[in-house]
Motif scaffolding. Structure first.
Motif, PDB file in Angstrom:
ATOM      1  N   VAL A 111     -46.826  47.416  63.735  1.00 23.23           N
ATOM      2  CA  VAL A 111     -45.726  47.955  62.784  1.00 23.23           C
ATOM      3  C   VAL A 111     -45.276  46.744  61.973  1.00 23.23           C
ATOM      4  N   TRP A 112     -45.538  47.149  60.534  1.00 24.67           N
ATOM      5  CA  TRP A 112     -45.106  46.322  59.276  1.00 24.67           C
ATOM      6  C   TRP A 112     -43.727  46.358  58.865  1.00 24.67           C
ATOM      7  N   SER A 113     -42.768  45.562  59.312  1.00 24.59           N
ATOM      8  CA  SER A 113     -41.236  45.752  59.154  1.00 24.59           C
ATOM      9  C   SER A 113     -41.027  45.045  57.731  1.00 24.59           C
ATOM     10  N   PHE A 114     -41.846  43.719  57.380  1.00 19.01           N
ATOM     11  CA  PHE A 114     -41.210  42.875  56.363  1.00 19.01           C
ATOM     12  C   PHE A 114     -39.876  42.314  56.791  1.00 19.01           C
ATOM     13  N   GLY A 115     -39.783  42.238  58.159  1.00 16.81           N
ATOM     14  CA  GLY A 115     -38.549  41.635  58.585  1.00 16.81           C
ATOM     15  C   GLY A 115     -37.908  40.220  58.149  1.00 16.81           C
ATOM     16  N   THR A 116     -39.032  39.283  57.805  1.00 15.97           N
ATOM     17  CA  THR A 116     -38.633  38.029  57.341  1.00 15.97           C
ATOM     18  C   THR A 116     -37.963  38.223  55.811  1.00 15.97           C
ATOM     19  N   ARG A 117     -38.418  39.002  55.270  1.00 16.64           N
ATOM     20  CA  ARG A 117     -37.981  39.337  53.720  1.00 16.64           C
ATOM     21  C   ARG A 117     -36.642  39.931  53.611  1.00 16.64           C
ATOM     22  N   VAL A 118     -36.021  40.347  54.783  1.00 16.03           N
ATOM     23  CA  VAL A 118     -34.785  41.099  54.836  1.00 16.03           C
ATOM     24  C   VAL A 118     -33.751  40.315  55.636  1.00 16.03           C
ATOM     25  N   ALA A 119     -32.614  39.833  54.990  1.00 13.40           N
ATOM     26  CA  ALA A 119     -31.807  38.988  55.672  1.00 13.40           C
ATOM     27  C   ALA A 119     -31.009  39.374  56.673  1.00 13.40           C
ATOM     28  N   ASP A 154     -42.719  39.703  60.130  1.00 16.65           N
ATOM     29  CA  ASP A 154     -42.966  40.867  59.238  1.00 16.65           C
ATOM     30  C   ASP A 154     -43.890  41.762  59.926  1.00 16.65           C
ATOM     31  N   VAL A 155     -44.687  41.495  60.718  1.00 17.65           N
ATOM     32  CA  VAL A 155     -45.335  42.485  61.687  1.00 17.65           C
ATOM     33  C   VAL A 155     -45.062  42.394  63.267  1.00 17.65           C
ATOM     34  N   ILE A 156     -45.144  43.410  63.559  1.00 14.89           N
ATOM     35  CA  ILE A 156     -44.746  43.483  65.257  1.00 14.89           C
ATOM     36  C   ILE A 156     -46.211  44.266  65.990  1.00 14.89           C
TER      37      ILE A 156
END
Ligand SMILES: [Zn+2]
Length: 427
Positions: free
Chosen positions: A19-27, A33-35
Protein backbone atom coordinates in the motif's frame (compact mmCIF):
# COMPACT_ATOMS: atom_id res chain seq x y z
CA UNK A 1 -6.11 5.93 18.03
CA UNK A 2 -7.43 2.60 19.29
CA UNK A 3 -9.85 0.16 17.68
CA UNK A 4 -12.75 1.27 19.89
CA UNK A 5 -12.31 4.99 19.17
CA UNK A 6 -12.31 4.55 15.39
CA UNK A 7 -15.58 4.51 13.45
CA UNK A 8 -16.63 1.14 12.04
CA UNK A 9 -15.10 0.57 8.61
CA UNK A 10 -17.49 0.37 5.68
CA UNK A 11 -14.77 -0.61 3.16
CA UNK A 12 -11.71 -2.75 3.85
CA UNK A 13 -8.99 -3.41 1.29
CA UNK A 14 -6.91 -6.42 2.16
CA UNK A 15 -4.40 -8.84 0.65
CA UNK A 16 -2.31 -6.07 -0.99
CA UNK A 17 1.34 -6.72 -1.84
CA UNK A 18 2.00 -3.04 -1.04
CA UNK A 19 0.00 0.00 0.00
CA UNK A 20 1.58 3.30 -1.12
CA UNK A 21 0.53 5.83 1.52
CA UNK A 22 3.26 8.52 1.07
CA UNK A 23 3.03 8.74 4.85
CA UNK A 24 6.43 10.38 5.32
CA UNK A 25 5.17 13.33 3.24
CA UNK A 26 2.13 13.87 5.48
CA UNK A 27 2.88 15.60 8.78
CA UNK A 28 1.87 13.54 11.79
CA UNK A 29 0.81 10.40 9.90
CA UNK A 30 3.53 8.27 11.50
CA UNK A 31 3.36 6.01 8.44
CA UNK A 32 6.15 4.92 6.09
CA UNK A 33 5.69 5.71 2.38
CA UNK A 34 4.95 2.08 1.57
CA UNK A 35 3.47 -0.69 3.71
CA UNK A 36 4.35 -4.24 2.64
CA UNK A 37 1.54 -6.82 2.96
CA UNK A 38 -0.70 -3.89 3.77
CA UNK A 39 -4.37 -3.25 4.36
CA UNK A 40 -6.50 -0.13 4.45
CA UNK A 41 -9.84 0.75 6.05
CA UNK A 42 -12.34 3.42 5.02
CA UNK A 43 -15.39 4.98 6.69
CA UNK A 44 -17.69 7.63 5.22
CA UNK A 45 -15.43 8.18 2.20
CA UNK A 46 -12.23 8.80 4.17
CA UNK A 47 -9.25 6.62 5.05
CA UNK A 48 -9.37 5.73 8.77
CA UNK A 49 -6.50 3.27 9.04
CA UNK A 50 -3.52 1.99 7.00
CA UNK A 51 -1.11 -0.64 8.21
CA UNK A 52 0.13 -4.20 7.93
CA UNK A 53 -2.64 -6.72 7.33
CA UNK A 54 -1.43 -8.65 10.38
CA UNK A 55 -2.69 -5.75 12.56
CA UNK A 56 -6.05 -5.33 10.80
CA UNK A 57 -8.14 -7.43 13.20
CA UNK A 58 -6.83 -5.70 16.31
CA UNK A 59 -7.07 -2.17 14.87
CA UNK A 60 -10.36 -2.15 12.93
CA UNK A 61 -14.00 -2.99 13.58
CA UNK A 62 -15.86 -3.69 10.34
CA UNK A 63 -19.48 -2.63 9.99
CA UNK A 64 -21.75 -5.66 9.47
CA UNK A 65 -22.40 -4.68 5.84
CA UNK A 66 -18.80 -3.59 5.13
CA UNK A 67 -17.38 -4.27 1.66
CA UNK A 68 -14.24 -6.42 1.74
CA UNK A 69 -12.12 -5.78 -1.35
CA UNK A 70 -9.45 -8.38 -2.08
CA UNK A 71 -6.46 -6.67 -3.70
CA UNK A 72 -5.26 -10.11 -4.89
CA UNK A 73 -1.61 -9.37 -4.04
CA UNK A 74 -1.66 -6.23 -6.16
CA UNK A 75 -0.58 -2.66 -5.42
CA UNK A 76 -2.78 -0.09 -3.75
CA UNK A 77 -1.90 3.52 -4.65
CA UNK A 78 -3.63 6.88 -4.35
CA UNK A 79 -5.79 7.64 -7.40
CA UNK A 80 -3.95 9.51 -10.15
CA UNK A 81 -4.60 13.26 -10.17
CA UNK A 82 -4.43 14.62 -13.70
CA UNK A 83 -3.57 18.26 -12.96
CA UNK A 84 -3.34 19.45 -16.62
CA UNK A 85 -5.97 18.61 -19.24
CA UNK A 86 -7.95 20.32 -22.00
CA UNK A 87 -10.51 17.53 -22.29
CA UNK A 88 -13.57 19.69 -23.02
CA UNK A 89 -13.61 20.44 -26.74
CA UNK A 90 -15.55 19.71 -29.92
CA UNK A 91 -14.42 18.57 -33.36
CA UNK A 92 -11.60 16.32 -34.43
CA UNK A 93 -8.03 16.99 -35.52
CA UNK A 94 -7.47 13.40 -36.69
CA UNK A 95 -6.66 14.44 -40.26
CA UNK A 96 -3.79 16.66 -39.05
CA UNK A 97 -1.72 13.61 -38.15
CA UNK A 98 -1.63 12.41 -41.76
CA UNK A 99 -0.74 15.93 -42.97
CA UNK A 100 2.08 16.18 -40.43
CA UNK A 101 3.39 12.74 -41.35
CA UNK A 102 3.41 13.89 -44.98
CA UNK A 103 5.73 16.68 -43.90
CA UNK A 104 3.29 19.57 -43.69
CA UNK A 105 4.19 22.10 -41.00
CA UNK A 106 1.92 23.14 -38.16
CA UNK A 107 1.95 26.69 -39.54
CA UNK A 108 0.80 25.49 -42.96
CA UNK A 109 -1.97 23.40 -41.35
CA UNK A 110 -3.04 26.45 -39.32
CA UNK A 111 -3.04 28.67 -42.41
CA UNK A 112 -5.57 26.29 -43.98
CA UNK A 113 -7.86 26.70 -40.95
CA UNK A 114 -6.56 23.73 -38.95
CA UNK A 115 -4.73 23.73 -35.63
CA UNK A 116 -6.21 25.34 -32.54
CA UNK A 117 -8.50 27.56 -34.65
CA UNK A 118 -10.31 24.46 -35.91
CA UNK A 119 -11.01 23.42 -32.32
CA UNK A 120 -12.11 26.96 -31.41
CA UNK A 121 -14.56 27.04 -34.35
CA UNK A 122 -16.05 23.66 -33.46
CA UNK A 123 -16.23 24.40 -29.71
CA UNK A 124 -17.94 27.75 -30.25
CA UNK A 125 -20.51 26.04 -32.48
CA UNK A 126 -21.31 23.35 -29.89
CA UNK A 127 -23.82 23.71 -27.03
CA UNK A 128 -22.87 23.36 -23.38
CA UNK A 129 -24.92 20.15 -23.13
CA UNK A 130 -23.18 18.68 -26.16
CA UNK A 131 -19.72 19.62 -24.80
CA UNK A 132 -20.57 17.69 -21.62
CA UNK A 133 -21.61 14.62 -23.64
CA UNK A 134 -18.44 14.80 -25.78
CA UNK A 135 -16.19 14.94 -22.70
CA UNK A 136 -17.82 12.05 -20.78
CA UNK A 137 -16.09 9.25 -22.77
CA UNK A 138 -12.72 10.97 -22.26
CA UNK A 139 -13.28 11.01 -18.50
CA UNK A 140 -14.43 7.39 -18.64
CA UNK A 141 -11.14 6.43 -20.34
CA UNK A 142 -9.15 8.39 -17.74
CA UNK A 143 -10.98 6.51 -14.98
CA UNK A 144 -9.96 3.27 -16.68
CA UNK A 145 -6.34 4.36 -16.22
CA UNK A 146 -6.89 5.08 -12.50
CA UNK A 147 -7.49 8.85 -12.59
CA UNK A 148 -9.78 10.04 -9.76
CA UNK A 149 -9.43 13.84 -10.15
CA UNK A 150 -8.82 15.98 -13.24
CA UNK A 151 -8.12 19.65 -13.75
CA UNK A 152 -9.75 20.87 -16.98
CA UNK A 153 -9.03 24.15 -18.78
CA UNK A 154 -11.24 26.33 -20.92
CA UNK A 155 -9.41 28.07 -23.78
CA UNK A 156 -11.19 26.89 -26.93
CA UNK A 157 -13.96 29.48 -26.58
CA UNK A 158 -11.88 32.69 -26.52
CA UNK A 159 -15.00 34.83 -26.17
CA UNK A 160 -16.88 35.65 -22.98
CA UNK A 161 -19.86 33.51 -23.90
CA UNK A 162 -17.88 30.49 -25.08
CA UNK A 163 -15.31 30.53 -22.26
CA UNK A 164 -18.12 30.61 -19.68
CA UNK A 165 -19.89 27.81 -21.55
CA UNK A 166 -16.76 25.66 -21.31
CA UNK A 167 -16.28 26.42 -17.60
CA UNK A 168 -19.88 25.49 -16.80
CA UNK A 169 -19.47 22.25 -18.77
CA UNK A 170 -16.31 21.43 -16.77
CA UNK A 171 -18.18 21.99 -13.51
CA UNK A 172 -21.17 19.88 -14.60
CA UNK A 173 -18.90 16.99 -15.62
CA UNK A 174 -17.84 16.55 -12.00
CA UNK A 175 -21.42 15.62 -11.10
CA UNK A 176 -21.94 13.26 -14.05
CA UNK A 177 -19.24 10.64 -13.41
CA UNK A 178 -16.79 9.64 -10.62
CA UNK A 179 -13.78 11.88 -11.48
CA UNK A 180 -13.80 15.20 -9.60
CA UNK A 181 -13.17 18.11 -11.97
CA UNK A 182 -11.26 21.30 -11.13
CA UNK A 183 -11.92 24.24 -13.47
CA UNK A 184 -9.25 26.56 -14.89
CA UNK A 185 -9.90 29.64 -17.04
CA UNK A 186 -7.57 29.79 -20.04
CA UNK A 187 -8.77 32.72 -22.13
CA UNK A 188 -5.07 33.44 -22.72
CA UNK A 189 -4.62 30.24 -24.76
CA UNK A 190 -4.51 31.88 -28.22
CA UNK A 191 -5.50 35.14 -29.85
CA UNK A 192 -8.90 34.41 -31.45
CA UNK A 193 -9.00 34.86 -35.25
CA UNK A 194 -11.30 37.91 -35.14
CA UNK A 195 -8.68 39.74 -33.03
CA UNK A 196 -5.63 38.59 -35.03
CA UNK A 197 -4.74 42.17 -35.95
CA UNK A 198 -5.96 43.68 -32.67
CA UNK A 199 -4.36 41.63 -29.87
CA UNK A 200 -4.47 44.52 -27.40
CA UNK A 201 -8.25 44.64 -27.78
CA UNK A 202 -8.51 40.92 -27.00
CA UNK A 203 -6.40 41.42 -23.85
CA UNK A 204 -8.69 44.31 -22.88
CA UNK A 205 -11.66 41.96 -23.28
CA UNK A 206 -9.94 39.35 -21.09
CA UNK A 207 -9.23 41.71 -18.19
CA UNK A 208 -12.43 43.76 -18.39
CA UNK A 209 -14.93 40.97 -19.02
CA UNK A 210 -13.85 37.32 -19.40
CA UNK A 211 -11.76 37.12 -16.21
CA UNK A 212 -14.30 38.96 -13.98
CA UNK A 213 -17.21 36.91 -15.38
CA UNK A 214 -15.30 33.67 -14.79
CA UNK A 215 -14.52 34.75 -11.22
CA UNK A 216 -18.22 35.43 -10.67
CA UNK A 217 -19.00 31.75 -11.38
CA UNK A 218 -17.42 31.06 -7.98
CA UNK A 219 -15.88 27.65 -8.76
CA UNK A 220 -12.94 28.54 -11.07
CA UNK A 221 -9.78 27.93 -9.05
CA UNK A 222 -7.04 28.81 -11.56
CA UNK A 223 -6.24 31.05 -14.50
CA UNK A 224 -3.67 29.73 -16.99
CA UNK A 225 -1.80 31.52 -19.79
CA UNK A 226 0.26 30.19 -22.72
CA UNK A 227 3.51 32.12 -22.93
CA UNK A 228 4.99 31.18 -26.29
CA UNK A 229 5.97 32.47 -29.69
CA UNK A 230 2.67 32.82 -31.57
CA UNK A 231 0.65 32.82 -28.33
CA UNK A 232 1.26 35.43 -25.59
CA UNK A 233 4.30 37.39 -24.49
CA UNK A 234 5.22 37.63 -20.81
CA UNK A 235 3.80 41.11 -20.28
CA UNK A 236 0.54 40.18 -22.00
CA UNK A 237 0.14 37.11 -19.80
CA UNK A 238 0.98 39.23 -16.76
CA UNK A 239 -1.99 41.52 -17.44
CA UNK A 240 -4.46 38.62 -17.53
CA UNK A 241 -2.97 36.68 -14.62
CA UNK A 242 -2.65 39.69 -12.31
CA UNK A 243 -6.31 40.53 -12.89
CA UNK A 244 -7.28 36.89 -12.23
CA UNK A 245 -5.17 36.73 -9.06
CA UNK A 246 -6.82 39.90 -7.77
CA UNK A 247 -10.18 38.15 -8.22
CA UNK A 248 -9.11 34.98 -6.38
CA UNK A 249 -7.91 32.71 -9.19
CA UNK A 250 -4.41 31.29 -8.77
CA UNK A 251 -2.08 31.83 -11.79
CA UNK A 252 -0.62 28.96 -13.79
CA UNK A 253 1.59 29.12 -16.88
CA UNK A 254 2.22 27.03 -19.99
CA UNK A 255 5.92 27.86 -19.92
CA UNK A 256 9.17 27.15 -21.77
CA UNK A 257 7.70 24.56 -24.18
CA UNK A 258 9.01 25.51 -27.64
CA UNK A 259 11.04 28.57 -26.72
CA UNK A 260 12.43 30.14 -23.56
CA UNK A 261 11.05 33.66 -23.12
CA UNK A 262 11.01 34.61 -19.47
CA UNK A 263 7.89 32.78 -18.28
CA UNK A 264 9.70 31.52 -15.18
CA UNK A 265 10.44 35.11 -14.05
CA UNK A 266 6.73 35.86 -14.38
CA UNK A 267 5.69 32.68 -12.50
CA UNK A 268 8.05 33.44 -9.61
CA UNK A 269 6.95 37.07 -9.58
CA UNK A 270 3.27 36.14 -9.38
CA UNK A 271 3.70 33.19 -7.01
CA UNK A 272 2.08 30.97 -9.65
CA UNK A 273 0.82 27.53 -8.67
CA UNK A 274 2.55 25.80 -11.58
CA UNK A 275 4.74 26.08 -14.66
CA UNK A 276 3.84 23.38 -17.17
CA UNK A 277 5.81 21.79 -20.10
CA UNK A 278 9.43 23.03 -19.53
CA UNK A 279 11.06 21.26 -22.50
CA UNK A 280 12.96 24.54 -23.15
CA UNK A 281 13.68 25.32 -19.48
CA UNK A 282 17.02 27.07 -18.91
CA UNK A 283 19.29 25.17 -16.48
CA UNK A 284 19.73 28.38 -14.43
CA UNK A 285 16.00 28.38 -13.70
CA UNK A 286 16.10 24.96 -11.98
CA UNK A 287 17.47 26.20 -8.62
CA UNK A 288 15.11 29.18 -8.76
CA UNK A 289 12.11 26.87 -9.12
CA UNK A 290 13.48 24.62 -6.38
CA UNK A 291 13.64 27.59 -4.00
CA UNK A 292 9.98 28.41 -4.68
CA UNK A 293 6.56 26.83 -4.07
CA UNK A 294 5.85 26.72 -7.82
CA UNK A 295 5.21 23.17 -9.04
CA UNK A 296 6.91 22.06 -12.28
CA UNK A 297 4.41 19.97 -14.26
CA UNK A 298 5.85 17.39 -16.67
CA UNK A 299 3.76 16.51 -19.75
CA UNK A 300 5.69 13.72 -21.51
CA UNK A 301 2.74 12.59 -23.65
CA UNK A 302 3.12 15.89 -25.54
CA UNK A 303 6.83 15.28 -25.97
CA UNK A 304 5.94 11.97 -27.62
CA UNK A 305 2.93 13.24 -29.59
CA UNK A 306 4.95 16.11 -31.09
CA UNK A 307 8.07 13.95 -31.50
CA UNK A 308 9.94 16.71 -29.67
CA UNK A 309 13.61 15.71 -29.26
CA UNK A 310 13.97 17.87 -26.13
CA UNK A 311 13.04 16.62 -22.65
CA UNK A 312 11.76 18.51 -19.64
CA UNK A 313 14.48 18.08 -16.97
CA UNK A 314 12.46 16.11 -14.42
CA UNK A 315 15.51 14.43 -12.87
CA UNK A 316 17.38 17.72 -12.34
CA UNK A 317 14.27 19.42 -10.93
CA UNK A 318 13.66 16.54 -8.51
CA UNK A 319 17.31 16.42 -7.40
CA UNK A 320 17.29 20.19 -6.82
CA UNK A 321 14.29 19.76 -4.53
CA UNK A 322 11.67 21.36 -6.79
CA UNK A 323 8.00 20.40 -6.52
CA UNK A 324 7.29 18.12 -9.47
CA UNK A 325 3.96 16.88 -10.87
CA UNK A 326 3.04 14.73 -13.85
CA UNK A 327 -0.08 15.01 -16.05
CA UNK A 328 -1.47 13.79 -19.39
CA UNK A 329 -2.15 17.21 -21.02
CA UNK A 330 -5.06 15.45 -22.78
CA UNK A 331 -5.96 17.79 -25.67
CA UNK A 332 -6.85 17.45 -29.37
CA UNK A 333 -3.74 19.15 -30.80
CA UNK A 334 -0.65 18.00 -28.93
CA UNK A 335 -1.60 15.03 -26.70
CA UNK A 336 -4.76 13.21 -27.75
CA UNK A 337 -4.38 10.44 -25.19
CA UNK A 338 -5.96 9.50 -21.88
CA UNK A 339 -3.16 7.01 -21.28
CA UNK A 340 -2.00 7.80 -17.76
CA UNK A 341 -0.03 4.53 -17.73
CA UNK A 342 1.99 5.75 -20.72
CA UNK A 343 2.56 9.14 -19.04
CA UNK A 344 3.93 7.29 -16.00
CA UNK A 345 6.26 5.16 -18.15
CA UNK A 346 7.45 8.16 -20.17
CA UNK A 347 8.16 10.18 -17.00
CA UNK A 348 10.81 7.53 -16.32
CA UNK A 349 12.16 7.34 -19.87
CA UNK A 350 11.93 10.99 -20.99
CA UNK A 351 12.19 12.86 -17.68
CA UNK A 352 14.39 10.53 -15.64
CA UNK A 353 12.07 9.91 -12.68
CA UNK A 354 12.26 6.66 -10.71
CA UNK A 355 9.03 4.65 -10.47
CA UNK A 356 8.22 5.85 -6.95
CA UNK A 357 8.95 9.46 -7.96
CA UNK A 358 6.73 9.21 -11.04
CA UNK A 359 3.93 7.83 -8.85
CA UNK A 360 4.38 10.62 -6.30
CA UNK A 361 4.41 13.24 -9.09
CA UNK A 362 1.12 11.84 -10.43
CA UNK A 363 -0.55 11.75 -6.98
CA UNK A 364 0.71 13.89 -4.11
CA UNK A 365 2.78 16.17 -6.38
CA UNK A 366 -0.31 16.88 -8.48
CA UNK A 367 -2.39 17.43 -5.33
CA UNK A 368 0.19 20.07 -4.26
CA UNK A 369 -0.04 21.70 -7.68
CA UNK A 370 -3.79 22.07 -7.14
CA UNK A 371 -3.44 23.15 -3.49
CA UNK A 372 -5.35 20.06 -2.31
CA UNK A 373 -2.53 18.12 -0.64
CA UNK A 374 -4.30 18.05 2.73
CA UNK A 375 -7.23 16.11 1.22
CA UNK A 376 -6.03 13.95 -1.71
CA UNK A 377 -2.84 12.46 -3.16
CA UNK A 378 -1.84 10.30 -0.17
CA UNK A 379 -3.43 7.37 1.67
CA UNK A 380 -3.23 8.42 5.31
CA UNK A 381 -5.97 8.65 7.96
CA UNK A 382 -8.18 11.66 7.24
CA UNK A 383 -7.48 11.66 3.49
CA UNK A 384 -10.24 11.16 0.94
CA UNK A 385 -10.42 7.46 0.00
CA UNK A 386 -9.49 7.92 -3.68
CA UNK A 387 -7.41 4.90 -4.61
CA UNK A 388 -6.49 2.34 -7.22
CA UNK A 389 -5.78 -1.39 -6.96
CA UNK A 390 -3.29 -2.36 -9.69
CA UNK A 391 -2.89 -6.01 -10.81
CA UNK A 392 0.90 -5.79 -10.57
CA UNK A 393 3.34 -6.90 -7.89
CA UNK A 394 5.47 -3.73 -7.76
CA UNK A 395 5.65 -0.13 -8.93
CA UNK A 396 8.54 -1.03 -11.21
CA UNK A 397 6.08 -3.14 -13.24
CA UNK A 398 3.86 -0.11 -13.87
CA UNK A 399 6.75 1.80 -15.43
CA UNK A 400 8.26 -1.21 -17.22
CA UNK A 401 5.06 -2.42 -18.93
CA UNK A 402 4.77 0.66 -21.10
CA UNK A 403 1.37 2.19 -21.64
CA UNK A 404 -0.60 -0.79 -20.31
CA UNK A 405 -3.23 -0.22 -17.65
CA UNK A 406 -3.20 -2.79 -14.84
CA UNK A 407 -6.06 -1.04 -13.07
CA UNK A 408 -8.19 -3.65 -11.33
CA UNK A 409 -10.36 -1.45 -9.12
CA UNK A 410 -10.88 2.26 -8.59
CA UNK A 411 -12.37 3.65 -5.38
CA UNK A 412 -13.61 7.25 -5.26
CA UNK A 413 -14.57 8.76 -1.89
CA UNK A 414 -14.83 5.24 -0.47
CA UNK A 415 -17.10 3.95 -3.25
CA UNK A 416 -16.07 1.24 -5.71
CA UNK A 417 -16.52 2.98 -9.09
CA UNK A 418 -14.60 0.59 -11.38
CA UNK A 419 -14.25 -3.16 -10.91
CA UNK A 420 -12.30 -5.26 -13.42
CA UNK A 421 -11.49 -8.46 -11.59
CA UNK A 422 -10.61 -10.14 -14.88
CA UNK A 423 -7.75 -7.77 -15.75
CA UNK A 424 -4.68 -9.96 -16.40
CA UNK A 425 -1.97 -9.68 -13.78
CA UNK A 426 1.38 -8.22 -14.84
CA UNK A 427 4.20 -10.59 -13.94
ZN1 LIG B 1 -1.88 22.44 -21.92
Amino acid sequence: MSRSSRPNADLIIHNAAQVWSFGTRVAGSGLPDVIEAGALAVADGAVIWVGPESALATEICAAPDAVWLDAAQGLVTPGFIDCHTHLVFAGTRAEEIAARCAGESYLSISAKGGGINATVRATRATSEDALVELALPRLSRLLGFGVTMAEVKSGYGLSTESELKMLRAIQRLGARQPIETIATLMCAHAIPPEFSSARERYLDLCVSEIVPEAARLGFVRFCDAFVEQGAFEVEEARRVLERAAALGMRPRLHAEQMTSRGAIDLALDLGAATVDHLEALQPTDIPRLAASDVTSVLLPLSTLFLDDPRRAPGRALWDAGARVALATNLNPGTAMSENAALALGLAARFNGLRAEEALEAFTLGAARALGLEDRVGALCPGFQADLVVHAAPSLAHLVWHLGISHVRQVVKRGRLVLDRRDVPRCS
